[in-house]
Motif scaffolding. Structure first.
Motif, PDB file in Angstrom:
ATOM      1  N   UNK A 166       3.979 -55.724  27.969  1.00  0.00           N
ATOM      2  CA  UNK A 166       5.096 -56.538  28.429  1.00  0.00           C
ATOM      3  C   UNK A 166       4.674 -57.909  28.912  1.00  0.00           C
ATOM      4  N   UNK A 167       3.366 -58.126  29.068  1.00  0.00           N
ATOM      5  CA  UNK A 167       2.845 -59.429  29.476  1.00  0.00           C
ATOM      6  C   UNK A 167       1.343 -59.453  29.193  1.00  0.00           C
ATOM      7  N   UNK A 168       0.752 -60.637  29.365  1.00  0.00           N
ATOM      8  CA  UNK A 168      -0.698 -60.733  29.204  1.00  0.00           C
ATOM      9  C   UNK A 168      -1.453 -60.277  30.442  1.00  0.00           C
ATOM     10  N   UNK A 169      -0.764 -60.148  31.563  1.00  0.00           N
ATOM     11  CA  UNK A 169      -1.366 -59.708  32.815  1.00  0.00           C
ATOM     12  C   UNK A 169      -0.565 -58.542  33.388  1.00  0.00           C
ATOM     13  N   UNK A 170      -0.749 -57.339  32.841  1.00  0.00           N
ATOM     14  CA  UNK A 170       0.048 -56.198  33.302  1.00  0.00           C
ATOM     15  C   UNK A 170      -0.274 -55.808  34.740  1.00  0.00           C
ATOM     16  N   UNK A 171       0.727 -55.282  35.401  1.00  0.00           N
ATOM     17  CA  UNK A 171       0.558 -54.806  36.778  1.00  0.00           C
ATOM     18  C   UNK A 171      -0.183 -53.476  36.833  1.00  0.00           C
ATOM     19  N   UNK A 172      -0.051 -52.676  35.769  1.00  0.00           N
ATOM     20  CA  UNK A 172      -0.655 -51.345  35.734  1.00  0.00           C
ATOM     21  C   UNK A 172      -1.563 -51.261  34.513  1.00  0.00           C
ATOM     22  N   UNK A 173      -2.803 -50.848  34.746  1.00  0.00           N
ATOM     23  CA  UNK A 173      -3.751 -50.683  33.654  1.00  0.00           C
ATOM     24  C   UNK A 173      -3.604 -49.301  33.027  1.00  0.00           C
ATOM     25  N   UNK A 174      -3.964 -49.176  31.766  1.00  0.00           N
ATOM     26  CA  UNK A 174      -3.957 -47.842  31.150  1.00  0.00           C
ATOM     27  C   UNK A 174      -4.946 -46.922  31.868  1.00  0.00           C
ATOM     28  N   UNK A 175      -4.660 -45.644  31.851  1.00  0.00           N
ATOM     29  CA  UNK A 175      -5.577 -44.679  32.463  1.00  0.00           C
ATOM     30  C   UNK A 175      -6.964 -44.843  31.864  1.00  0.00           C
ATOM     31  N   UNK A 176      -7.947 -44.994  32.724  1.00  0.00           N
ATOM     32  CA  UNK A 176      -9.329 -45.061  32.294  1.00  0.00           C
ATOM     33  C   UNK A 176      -9.870 -46.456  32.051  1.00  0.00           C
ATOM     34  N   UNK A 177      -9.013 -47.481  31.998  1.00  0.00           N
ATOM     35  CA  UNK A 177      -9.492 -48.846  31.781  1.00  0.00           C
ATOM     36  C   UNK A 177      -9.953 -49.447  33.100  1.00  0.00           C
ATOM     37  N   UNK A 178     -11.178 -49.962  33.111  1.00  0.00           N
ATOM     38  CA  UNK A 178     -11.736 -50.576  34.303  1.00  0.00           C
ATOM     39  C   UNK A 178     -11.635 -52.095  34.214  1.00  0.00           C
ATOM     40  N   UNK A 179     -11.956 -52.657  33.051  1.00  0.00           N
ATOM     41  CA  UNK A 179     -11.911 -54.111  32.865  1.00  0.00           C
ATOM     42  C   UNK A 179     -11.664 -54.427  31.396  1.00  0.00           C
ATOM     43  N   UNK A 180     -11.034 -55.575  31.172  1.00  0.00           N
ATOM     44  CA  UNK A 180     -10.725 -56.020  29.809  1.00  0.00           C
ATOM     45  C   UNK A 180     -10.981 -57.516  29.728  1.00  0.00           C
ATOM     46  N   UNK A 181     -11.721 -57.917  28.698  1.00  0.00           N
ATOM     47  CA  UNK A 181     -12.047 -59.322  28.474  1.00  0.00           C
ATOM     48  C   UNK A 181     -11.794 -59.610  27.006  1.00  0.00           C
ATOM     49  N   UNK A 182     -11.186 -60.749  26.698  1.00  0.00           N
ATOM     50  CA  UNK A 182     -10.926 -61.094  25.300  1.00  0.00           C
ATOM     51  C   UNK A 182     -11.048 -62.591  25.104  1.00  0.00           C
ATOM     52  N   UNK A 183     -11.485 -62.976  23.914  1.00  0.00           N
ATOM     53  CA  UNK A 183     -11.577 -64.391  23.599  1.00  0.00           C
ATOM     54  C   UNK A 183     -12.049 -64.624  22.182  1.00  0.00           C
ATOM     55  N   UNK A 184     -12.040 -65.892  21.772  1.00  0.00           N
ATOM     56  CA  UNK A 184     -12.431 -66.231  20.392  1.00  0.00           C
ATOM     57  C   UNK A 184     -13.939 -66.090  20.185  1.00  0.00           C
ATOM     58  N   UNK A 185     -14.299 -65.727  18.971  1.00  0.00           N
ATOM     59  CA  UNK A 185     -15.711 -65.675  18.564  1.00  0.00           C
ATOM     60  C   UNK A 185     -16.115 -67.047  18.047  1.00  0.00           C
ATOM     61  N   UNK A 186     -17.360 -67.429  18.265  1.00  0.00           N
ATOM     62  CA  UNK A 186     -17.850 -68.717  17.759  1.00  0.00           C
ATOM     63  C   UNK A 186     -17.711 -68.822  16.246  1.00  0.00           C
ATOM     64  N   UNK A 187     -17.922 -67.706  15.557  1.00  0.00           N
ATOM     65  CA  UNK A 187     -17.885 -67.700  14.106  1.00  0.00           C
ATOM     66  C   UNK A 187     -16.484 -67.457  13.536  1.00  0.00           C
ATOM     67  N   UNK A 188     -15.487 -67.479  14.384  1.00  0.00           N
ATOM     68  CA  UNK A 188     -14.107 -67.241  13.975  1.00  0.00           C
ATOM     69  C   UNK A 188     -13.701 -65.809  14.259  1.00  0.00           C
ATOM     70  N   UNK A 189     -12.433 -65.611  14.435  1.00  0.00           N
ATOM     71  CA  UNK A 189     -11.932 -64.282  14.762  1.00  0.00           C
ATOM     72  C   UNK A 189     -11.791 -64.099  16.264  1.00  0.00           C
ATOM     73  N   UNK A 190     -11.716 -62.850  16.675  1.00  0.00           N
ATOM     74  CA  UNK A 190     -11.429 -62.511  18.068  1.00  0.00           C
ATOM     75  C   UNK A 190     -12.336 -61.387  18.514  1.00  0.00           C
ATOM     76  N   UNK A 191     -12.710 -61.389  19.787  1.00  0.00           N
ATOM     77  CA  UNK A 191     -13.585 -60.366  20.359  1.00  0.00           C
ATOM     78  C   UNK A 191     -12.945 -59.791  21.608  1.00  0.00           C
ATOM     79  N   UNK A 192     -13.050 -58.472  21.743  1.00  0.00           N
ATOM     80  CA  UNK A 192     -12.583 -57.771  22.936  1.00  0.00           C
ATOM     81  C   UNK A 192     -13.742 -56.959  23.500  1.00  0.00           C
TER      82      UNK A 192
END
Length: 101
Positions: free
Chosen positions: A26-52
């Motif tokens: 529902x947003x890019x900054x959810x109030x509730x994390x999925x069960x078991x998720x501790x941290x999430x980081x995402x951004x562009x790759x230098x060579x193109x594409x996306x990394x999580x």
């Protein structure tokens, strides 16, 4: 023991990531994390594409989220997350987030 999950999507983009994240949470900054998720980081790759990079309590927790939430949402958006396979490694230490018990 927590695990890190690395997912590279060479064809991914910020727009695709934001559409999928918003669809799931529902947003890019959810109030509730999925069960078991501790941290999430995402951004562009230098060579193109996306990394999580995520930290999960276990690989099982990731796959439960993948099957229940991520896969159906991605398919509704015409994305196929099964094309990119995540890799996992055991987390020995986390700085800044604190190591879960």
């Amino acid at each position: 023991m927590p695990v890190a999950m690395l997912l590279d999507t060479p064809e991914g983009s910020q727009d695709m990531y934001e559409a999928l994240t918003t669809k799931i949470f529902g947003s890019l900054q959810p109030d509730v994390l999925p069960d078991g998720l501790i941290a999430h980081i995402a951004g562009p790759r230098d060579e193109g594409g996306w990394r999580v990079v995520d930290i999960w309590e276990s690989t099982d927790a990731f796959w439960q989220f993948f099957d229940a939430k991520l896969l159906p949402a991605a398919r509704e958006l015409g994305q196929d997350p099964t094309e990119a396979r995540p890799t996992f490694f055991a987390v020995h230490n986390m700085i800044g987030l604190g190591m879960p018990a």
